[in-house]
Design a protein around this motif. Structure first.
Motif, PDB file in Angstrom:
ATOM      1  N   ALA A 137       0.811  -1.217   0.000  1.00 48.98           N
ATOM      2  CA  ALA A 137       0.000   0.000   0.000  1.00 48.98           C
ATOM      3  C   ALA A 137       0.841   1.262   0.000  1.00 48.98           C
ATOM      4  O   ALA A 137       0.347   2.354  -0.305  1.00 48.98           O
ATOM      5  N   SER A 138       2.139   1.134   0.314  1.00 48.91           N
ATOM      6  CA  SER A 138       3.012   2.306   0.306  1.00 48.91           C
ATOM      7  C   SER A 138       3.289   2.805  -1.108  1.00 48.91           C
ATOM      8  O   SER A 138       4.024   3.772  -1.288  1.00 48.91           O
ATOM      9  N   VAL A 139       2.694   2.173  -2.102  1.00 48.54           N
ATOM     10  CA  VAL A 139       2.772   2.734  -3.452  1.00 48.54           C
ATOM     11  C   VAL A 139       2.140   4.134  -3.452  1.00 48.54           C
ATOM     12  O   VAL A 139       2.429   4.955  -4.329  1.00 48.54           O
ATOM     13  N   ALA A 140       1.325   4.430  -2.433  1.00 47.94           N
ATOM     14  CA  ALA A 140       0.806   5.797  -2.266  1.00 47.94           C
ATOM     15  C   ALA A 140       1.938   6.766  -1.987  1.00 47.94           C
ATOM     16  O   ALA A 140       1.890   7.938  -2.402  1.00 47.94           O
ATOM     17  N   VAL A 173      -5.134   3.201 -10.362  1.00 46.37           N
ATOM     18  CA  VAL A 173      -5.125   1.740 -10.252  1.00 46.37           C
ATOM     19  C   VAL A 173      -3.938   1.136 -10.993  1.00 46.37           C
ATOM     20  O   VAL A 173      -3.583  -0.027 -10.758  1.00 46.37           O
ATOM     21  N   ASP A 174      -3.319   1.899 -11.870  1.00 47.53           N
ATOM     22  CA  ASP A 174      -2.197   1.380 -12.657  1.00 47.53           C
ATOM     23  C   ASP A 174      -0.864   1.464 -11.937  1.00 47.53           C
ATOM     24  O   ASP A 174       0.123   0.870 -12.383  1.00 47.53           O
ATOM     25  N   LEU A 175      -0.802   2.204 -10.825  1.00 48.89           N
ATOM     26  CA  LEU A 175       0.437   2.307 -10.066  1.00 48.89           C
ATOM     27  C   LEU A 175       0.487   1.131  -9.095  1.00 48.89           C
ATOM     28  O   LEU A 175      -0.328   1.039  -8.175  1.00 48.89           O
ATOM     29  N   LYS A 176       1.439   0.228  -9.304  1.00 52.32           N
ATOM     30  CA  LYS A 176       1.443  -1.031  -8.555  1.00 52.32           C
ATOM     31  C   LYS A 176       2.803  -1.306  -7.923  1.00 52.32           C
ATOM     32  O   LYS A 176       3.822  -0.745  -8.320  1.00 52.32           O
ATOM     33  N   PHE A 177       2.769  -2.205  -6.939  1.00 53.05           N
ATOM     34  CA  PHE A 177       3.980  -2.636  -6.253  1.00 53.05           C
ATOM     35  C   PHE A 177       4.039  -4.153  -6.301  1.00 53.05           C
ATOM     36  O   PHE A 177       3.129  -4.841  -5.844  1.00 53.05           O
ATOM     37  N   TRP A 206       0.504  -5.377  -6.607  1.00 57.62           N
ATOM     38  CA  TRP A 206      -0.690  -4.867  -5.926  1.00 57.62           C
ATOM     39  C   TRP A 206      -0.899  -3.390  -6.239  1.00 57.62           C
ATOM     40  O   TRP A 206       0.050  -2.612  -6.290  1.00 57.62           O
ATOM     41  N   GLY A 207      -2.168  -3.019  -6.434  1.00 58.61           N
ATOM     42  CA  GLY A 207      -2.515  -1.621  -6.636  1.00 58.61           C
ATOM     43  C   GLY A 207      -3.813  -1.294  -5.927  1.00 58.61           C
ATOM     44  O   GLY A 207      -4.549  -2.186  -5.486  1.00 58.61           O
ATOM     45  N   TYR A 208      -4.107  -0.010  -5.814  1.00 61.19           N
ATOM     46  CA  TYR A 208      -5.326   0.429  -5.127  1.00 61.19           C
ATOM     47  C   TYR A 208      -6.563   0.133  -5.974  1.00 61.19           C
ATOM     48  O   TYR A 208      -6.563   0.380  -7.186  1.00 61.19           O
ATOM     49  N   LYS A 209      -7.604  -0.353  -5.334  1.00 64.36           N
ATOM     50  CA  LYS A 209      -8.866  -0.593  -6.015  1.00 64.36           C
ATOM     51  C   LYS A 209      -9.568   0.731  -6.295  1.00 64.36           C
ATOM     52  O   LYS A 209      -9.405   1.698  -5.543  1.00 64.36           O
ATOM     53  N   PRO A 210     -10.346   0.786  -7.364  1.00 64.47           N
ATOM     54  CA  PRO A 210     -11.029   2.049  -7.704  1.00 64.47           C
ATOM     55  C   PRO A 210     -11.853   2.618  -6.556  1.00 64.47           C
ATOM     56  O   PRO A 210     -11.882   3.832  -6.362  1.00 64.47           O
ATOM     57  N   GLN A 211     -12.513   1.753  -5.777  1.00 62.34           N
ATOM     58  CA  GLN A 211     -13.358   2.259  -4.700  1.00 62.34           C
ATOM     59  C   GLN A 211     -12.557   2.971  -3.617  1.00 62.34           C
ATOM     60  O   GLN A 211     -13.053   3.900  -2.966  1.00 62.34           O
ATOM     61  N   THR A 213     -14.403  12.426  -0.280  1.00 71.44           N
ATOM     62  CA  THR A 213     -14.241  13.126   0.991  1.00 71.44           C
ATOM     63  C   THR A 213     -13.281  14.307   0.899  1.00 71.44           C
ATOM     64  O   THR A 213     -13.004  14.956   1.910  1.00 71.44           O
ATOM     65  N   HIS A 214     -12.782  14.597  -0.303  1.00 76.49           N
ATOM     66  CA  HIS A 214     -11.849  15.704  -0.485  1.00 76.49           C
ATOM     67  C   HIS A 214     -12.268  16.596  -1.653  1.00 76.49           C
ATOM     68  O   HIS A 214     -11.447  17.051  -2.449  1.00 76.49           O
ATOM     69  N   GLY A 215     -13.566  16.803  -1.764  1.00 77.50           N
ATOM     70  CA  GLY A 215     -14.071  17.743  -2.754  1.00 77.50           C
ATOM     71  C   GLY A 215     -13.753  17.389  -4.188  1.00 77.50           C
ATOM     72  O   GLY A 215     -13.583  18.277  -5.027  1.00 77.50           O
ATOM     73  N   GLY A 216     -13.659  16.090  -4.487  1.00 78.81           N
ATOM     74  CA  GLY A 216     -13.381  15.656  -5.850  1.00 78.81           C
ATOM     75  C   GLY A 216     -11.911  15.628  -6.201  1.00 78.81           C
ATOM     76  O   GLY A 216     -11.554  15.228  -7.321  1.00 78.81           O
ATOM     77  N   GLN A 217     -11.036  16.021  -5.284  1.00 80.45           N
ATOM     78  CA  GLN A 217      -9.602  16.015  -5.573  1.00 80.45           C
ATOM     79  C   GLN A 217      -9.062  14.588  -5.554  1.00 80.45           C
ATOM     80  O   GLN A 217      -9.444  13.776  -4.708  1.00 80.45           O
ATOM     81  N   ARG A 218      -8.155  14.312  -6.473  1.00 77.12           N
ATOM     82  CA  ARG A 218      -7.560  12.981  -6.558  1.00 77.12           C
ATOM     83  C   ARG A 218      -6.282  12.939  -5.729  1.00 77.12           C
ATOM     84  O   ARG A 218      -5.532  13.901  -5.674  1.00 77.12           O
ATOM     85  N   TYR A 219      -6.058  11.807  -5.080  1.00 79.39           N
ATOM     86  CA  TYR A 219      -4.866  11.669  -4.246  1.00 79.39           C
ATOM     87  C   TYR A 219      -3.607  11.823  -5.103  1.00 79.39           C
ATOM     88  O   TYR A 219      -3.551  11.280  -6.206  1.00 79.39           O
TER      89      TYR A 219
END
Length: 252
Positions: free
Chosen positions: A145-148, A160-164, A204-209, A217-223
């Motif tokens: 999850a540290s791919v964040a 979702v394409d950024l994976k570890f 592993w990558g982050y799921k869309p949800q 929860t951040h006004g539409g801003q993407r992480y």
């Protein structure tokens, strides 16, 4: 080594995982010896991360420092064994206070993503503080999850394409304080240094949800846009500074 809480558990590496860790350690040690300069190794306190990076520490004869900021998701200090117990099995360990405060585990994914944003800020600040003291490398050993954190370092949207990959290694570098980090190697694959992978493991990558929950929860801003850096207040007392022109992030 037994965790003290409920979740996340701290399972050990499998037999294959140990083989992969040795292959990673051999390859990384050869590269770092050619490169020269001081090497500093910071690790999540969870068992499999300590096991993964120990072969590299042994090959380079360097200490292994605990860095709870890159611990597993849903982290709380009670979820890992105390330092005295870990030291019995990992004598290279250097202890450090956990900046986590409060009785509750962090939330997932929002709390964890906030932690990664603050970790990037703090890590960059600490590396900058030692700029000019010599060429060096900082190795971070964390979880998929540290791919964040990779997203934060590169200043790109987490998708979702950024994976570890299992035992994958992202390698970054920069030349001077304030410069953008450059990606030298992607960690979405563990080839060529790992020669065998389990059929049940995959990059592993982050799921869309998860990503959509951040945006909602951040006004539409993407992480990573919209991060509040709430964790920074806990980090301010940490003195980890040593210059790192390059940063290597390893997942296990």
């Amino acid at each position: 080594i037994q965790p003290r809480g409920r979740s996340p558990r701290a399972p050990p590496l499998s037999t294959l995982g140990h083989r992969q860790a040795r292959q990673l350690g051999t390859a990384a040690a050869a590269t770092l010896k050619r490169r020269g300069g001081a090497v500093r190794v910071l690790s999540s306190p969870y068992l499999r991360c300590l096991q993964t990076i120990t072969p590299l520490c042994d090959a380079l004869d360097v200490p292994l420092e605990l860095y709870p900021e890159i611990a597993e998701v849903l982290h709380h200090p009670r979820n890992v064994a105390p330092y005295a117990e870990r030291f019995q099995y990992f004598p290279r360990l250097v202890d450090r206070a956990d900046p986590h405060t409060g009785d509750d585990e962090e939330t997932w994914p929002l709390g964890y993503l906030e932690r990664m944003a603050a970790t990037e800020w703090n890590l960059t600040e600490l590396l900058d503080a030692e700029l000019g003291r010599g060429r060096s490398t900082v190795v971070l050993t964390s979880h998929a999850a540290s791919v964040a954190l990779v997203s934060r370092l590169l200043g790109v949207e987490l998708t979702v394409d950024l994976k570890f990959a299992p035992c994958g290694a992202y390698v970054f570098a920069r030349d001077a304080k304030g410069d953008a980090w450059r990606l030298l190697r992607s960690g979405d694959s563990n080839a060529p240094y790992v020669t065998e992978n389990a059929k049940t493991t995959y990059p592993w990558g982050y799921k869309p949800q998860y990503l959509e929950k951040w945006a909602e929860t951040h006004g539409g801003q993407r992480y990573p846009r919209g991060a509040s850096y709430e964790w920074l207040s806990a980090f301010r007392g940490a003195n980890l500074a040593r210059q790192g022109e390059a940063s290597v992030s390893v997942q296990k």
